[in-house]
Design an enzyme around this catalytic site. Structure first.
Site, mmCIF file in Angstrom:
data_model
loop_
_atom_site.group_PDB
_atom_site.id
_atom_site.type_symbol
_atom_site.label_atom_id
_atom_site.label_comp_id
_atom_site.label_asym_id
_atom_site.label_seq_id
_atom_site.Cartn_x
_atom_site.Cartn_y
_atom_site.Cartn_z
ATOM 1 N N HIS A 91 0.739 -1.362 0.032
ATOM 2 C CA HIS A 91 0.064 -0.127 0.081
ATOM 3 C C HIS A 91 0.765 1.309 0.051
ATOM 4 O O HIS A 91 0.672 2.269 0.482
ATOM 5 C CB HIS A 91 -1.038 -0.186 1.304
ATOM 6 C CG HIS A 91 -2.167 -0.960 1.276
ATOM 7 N ND1 HIS A 91 -3.082 -0.949 0.733
ATOM 8 C CD2 HIS A 91 -1.936 -2.420 1.632
ATOM 9 C CE1 HIS A 91 -4.031 -2.138 0.999
ATOM 10 N NE2 HIS A 91 -3.084 -2.854 1.570
ATOM 11 N N ASN A 164 -10.221 -2.733 2.408
ATOM 12 C CA ASN A 164 -10.114 -2.786 1.068
ATOM 13 C C ASN A 164 -11.248 -2.377 0.244
ATOM 14 O O ASN A 164 -12.539 -2.630 0.830
ATOM 15 C CB ASN A 164 -9.624 -4.252 0.566
ATOM 16 C CG ASN A 164 -8.160 -4.324 0.972
ATOM 17 O OD1 ASN A 164 -7.202 -3.402 1.005
ATOM 18 N ND2 ASN A 164 -7.575 -5.500 1.063
ATOM 19 N N TYR A 378 0.693 -4.028 12.218
ATOM 20 C CA TYR A 378 0.711 -2.725 11.721
ATOM 21 C C TYR A 378 1.497 -1.790 12.616
ATOM 22 O O TYR A 378 2.054 -0.931 12.208
ATOM 23 C CB TYR A 378 -0.765 -2.150 11.826
ATOM 24 C CG TYR A 378 -1.577 -2.811 10.315
ATOM 25 C CD1 TYR A 378 -1.605 -4.154 10.351
ATOM 26 C CD2 TYR A 378 -1.844 -2.008 9.504
ATOM 27 C CE1 TYR A 378 -2.300 -4.527 9.284
ATOM 28 C CE2 TYR A 378 -2.519 -2.400 8.230
ATOM 29 C CZ TYR A 378 -2.820 -3.644 8.222
ATOM 30 O OH TYR A 378 -3.321 -4.346 7.026
#
Ligand code: HDE
Length: 712
Positions: A91, A164, A378
């Site tokens: 991304h 998404n 993350y």
């Protein structure tokens, strides 16, 4: 984001789409002390010293060597040397915007999350859309999944919905993510292809890992080449939980539904745009917001009572499955509007740090093994990307809610913590900051007390074993046009795969198990023998088709923000042009006047008329529709101009509505364009109405056969 001390009042954020929106935004920004506006300010060093000469470094004589003593130059160059930070491993290419979320009603029965309780309540959001495979500088319109990450700055802390534009994923267990990403990223020896999955390592992996079959089908569909970031659905993918104040929980799947419709590019357009305007998507979003065409999404959930967890023919915890909307409709909860562009791409879009683990009371996770792994990944990735564990202090990441705790120091600490006790419990600082019991009003976060009794194992649940039926459901829910696009996409991608055994494995062991027609058509395009039968026994599904999956049913209404090119040349009739522009403006279309060059053209009455761009500068692939402005001389000029001819032919080939004042019909005839519902001429209200209605239908699908004859 506003600093928490100066959190905006709702009245300062509300009223989006009203004429005073610009003032509201200005007010909001003036509250944010960290937004630096240099207007009227002296040039200074980072230490605040005014700079007298920013043109020359300090030297021993004007022809002599530079002096190390030049602290001004050294500070400037040292800072410059470190301007780039590591891009996101996936991304990397993205674009962001600010906006707000507003619930339609109180949803107290479903969740205690504060931002979903009051229809008057406005919660600021920051959204980042992205592609997955390519690096930061890659093209916007490549065939890829799009990230749809939303940060809600709620009063109870930040909630990140990191989703998404497709409702499922390639793998079922987080431990496979590095394998999947290594396979889809450019090949390691030559770093090709940039931004695409049409290469051996990707197809090698997915043909060996059949759980990817459903998501690969989405990636080969038109969903992977969205027309605009504004015309994409968004999905939370995993099953989550919503919990109300009584502690009652439901499973949910999160959805974003665009008011603009779900629209895609054609593959030929997507490829051309990647060259002609690699920034096509970010420009489109930027311009829409700048011109007040604020994109809007409806936020909704599919709700599954916990008691119904096992009532489906798939496992709710399996992220390669969706819940068909025909089985569980989406309950709308509120709306999100994007209405403010960032001031600084790096500070906001690049430094924003999302994490699926950022949730607030009233929301909780499920045991989806992909989600569970993401909860770790993350935060870890932000530490290397943003240089330490204090990334939550970067302005764009700061919560509006207070965040006192005993965490201290580390790289890039900005907060000056007062008080002596960086531990809890303490008696030195009177025990502050203290816990808030979950049961209290505005109570602390509490996890859903799910009962678990299990062996510690490395195993995949047998309920995750069916890999093909939802891929089949998707394919069979598509219109014939969409099915053709999918067949073409598999054929294109596999055609780029060098190793024949990989192509054959995908066709025989994956596609044949999804749909034999699909497998045979792709095999024929690749020159492979047609597969005779599936190798895996088909699992029967409750549903044979899910119309909610076909974009043909998701066109949206109206033409707000759709882009219309109006071709003009010397001799254009200003009155005709004026009435056409007014008719389109009334529908909030985005209009651009294009001339043979960027210079003004001269109208039939001799007046200069400024154009927005030349036809070469803004090619037909950048538009949804074309209008040819009338005037005999103008039409003569356009029909003799190769760029204009190409513009119209290309728009025709891409199935776009083409209209023109009455004089234009002769030109259309000479180009052998076949009459259809999207090829119109006329200079009256009826003609404009027909043109607007054709734009609303997005493309003239019936033209596909005729368009094949037009040169690419
Ligand atoms: Fe991500 N993903 N992901 N992902 N993902 C990242 O975090 C990861 C997955 C998604 O605009 C990374 O900050 C793992 C599913 C978006 O900044 C990283 C797994 C979905 C974004 C990461 C997944 C997503 C990311 C890289 C499998 C849809 C961009 C940079 C367990 C529901 C957010 C970063 C933005 C970014 C890990 C799978 C969506 C490395 C381990 C499924 C939209 O942490």
């Amino acid at each position: 984001m506003p600093s928490k001390k100066n959190a905006p009042k709702e009245s300062q954020l509300a009223g989006t789409q009203t004429p005073d929106r610009a003032n509201t935004n200005a007010k909001l920004q003036s509250l944010e002390a960290f937004r630096s506006d240099a207007t009227g300010q002296a040039l200074r060093t980072n230490q605040g010293v005014k700079v007298a000469d920013n043109q020359n470094s300090l030297k021993a004589g004007d022809r002599g060597p530079s002096l190390l003593e030049d602290f001004i130059m050294r500070e400037k160059i040292t800072h410059f040397d470190h301007e780039r930070i590591p891009e996101r491993i996936v991304h990397a290419r993205g674009t962001g915007a600010h906006g707000f979320f507003q619930p339609y009603a109180a949803h107290a029965a479903l969740t205690k999350a504060g931002f979903l309780q009051d229809p008057e309540k406005i919660t600021p959001v920051f959204v980042r859309f992205s592609t997955v495979q390519g690096p930061r500088g890659s093209g916007d319109t490549v065939r890829d999944v799009r990230g749809f990450a939303v940060k809600f700055f709620t009063d109870e802390g930040n909630f990140d919905l990191v989703g998404n534009n497709m409702p499922v994923f390639f793998i079922q267990d987080a431990i496979k993510f590095p394998d999947f990403v290594h396979a889809v990223k450019p090949e390691p020896h030559n770093e090709m292809p940039t931004g695409g999955s049409a290469h051996d390592t990707f197809w090698d992996f997915v043909s060996l890992v059949p759980e990817s079959a459903h998501m690969v089908m989405w990636a080969m569909s038109d969903r992977a080449i969205p027309k605009s970031l504004r015309t994409m659905e968004g999905f939370g993918v995993h099953t989550f939980r919503l919990i109300n104040a009584k502690g009652e929980a439901n499973f949910v799947k999160f959805h974003w539904k665009p008011k603009q419709g779900v629209l895609s590019l054609l593959w030929d357009e997507a490829q051309k745009l990647a060259g002609k305007d690699a920034d096509f998507h970010r420009r489109d979003l930027w311009e829409a917001i700048e011109t007040g065409n604020y994109p809007e999404w409806e936020f909704g959930v599919q709700i599954v009572p916990q008691a119904d967890e096992h009532k489906f023919d798939f496992d709710l915890l399996d992220p390669t499955k969706l819940i068909p909307e025909e089985l569980v409709p989406v309950t709308p909860l509120g709306r999100m509007v994007l209405n403010r562009n960032p001031d600084n791409f790096f500070a906001e879009t690049e430094q924003v740090a999302f994490c699926p683990g950022h949730i607030v009371p009233g929301i909780d996770f499920s045991n989806d093994p992909l989600l569970q792994g993401r909860l770790f990944s993350y935060t870890d990735t932000q530490i290397s990307r943003l240089g330490g564990p204090n990334f939550h202090e970067i302005p764009i990441n700061r919560p509006l809610a207070a965040n006192h705790n005993g965490q201290r120091d580390a790289q890039h600490r900005v907060t000056l913590d007062k008080g002596r006790a960086a531990y809890e419990p303490n008696s030195i600082d009177a025990g502050w900051p203290k816990e808030t019991p979950a049961a209290a009003e505005d109570g602390g976060f509490e996890s859903y007390p799910e009962r678990i009794e299990a062996h510690k194992v490395r195993q995949r649940s047998p309920s995750f074993a069916d890999h093909f039926s939802q891929a089949r459901l998707f394919f069979q829910s598509m219109s014939p046009t969409e099915q053709e696009h999918i067949i073409a996409a598999y054929s294109f991608e596999l055609g780029k795969v060098e190793r024949e055994h990989i192509r054959a494995r995908e066709v025989n062991e994956v596609l044949a198990n999804i749909d034999l027609k699909l497998a045979r058509r792709v095999a024929a395009n690749l020159g492979l023998p047609a597969p005779k039968a599936a190798t895996v026994k088909e699992q029967a599904l409750t549903l044979k088709a899910s119309p909610a999956l076909s974009q043909m049913n998701l066109l949206g209404s109206g033409i707000k923000g759709r882009k219309v090119a109006v071709l003009v040349a010397d001799g254009v009739e200003a009155d005709l042009l004026d009435s056409l522009v007014k008719a389109l403006q009334a529908e909030s279309a985005a209009i651009k006047l294009l001339g043979p060059s960027s210079a003004p053209v001269t109208t039939s009455s001799g007046q200069p008329l400024a154009v927005d761009a030349s036809m070469e500068g803004l090619p037909s692939v950048a538009f949804d529709a074309v209008w040819v402005a009338g005037g005999k001389a103008a039409l003569k000029a356009l029909s003799g101009d190769g760029t204009a001819v190409h513009f119209v032919l290309e728009a025709y080939k891409h199935l776009k509505p083409i209209g023109g004042d009455s004089d234009a019909q002769g030109w259309f005839d000479s180009l052998h364009l076949k009459a259809d519902s999207g090829l119109l001429s006329g200079s009256d209200k009826k003609a404009y109405k027909a043109f607007v209605s054709a734009i609303g239908k997005h493309r003239v699908w019936k033209r596909e056969a005729a368009a094949k004859a037009v040169p690419a």
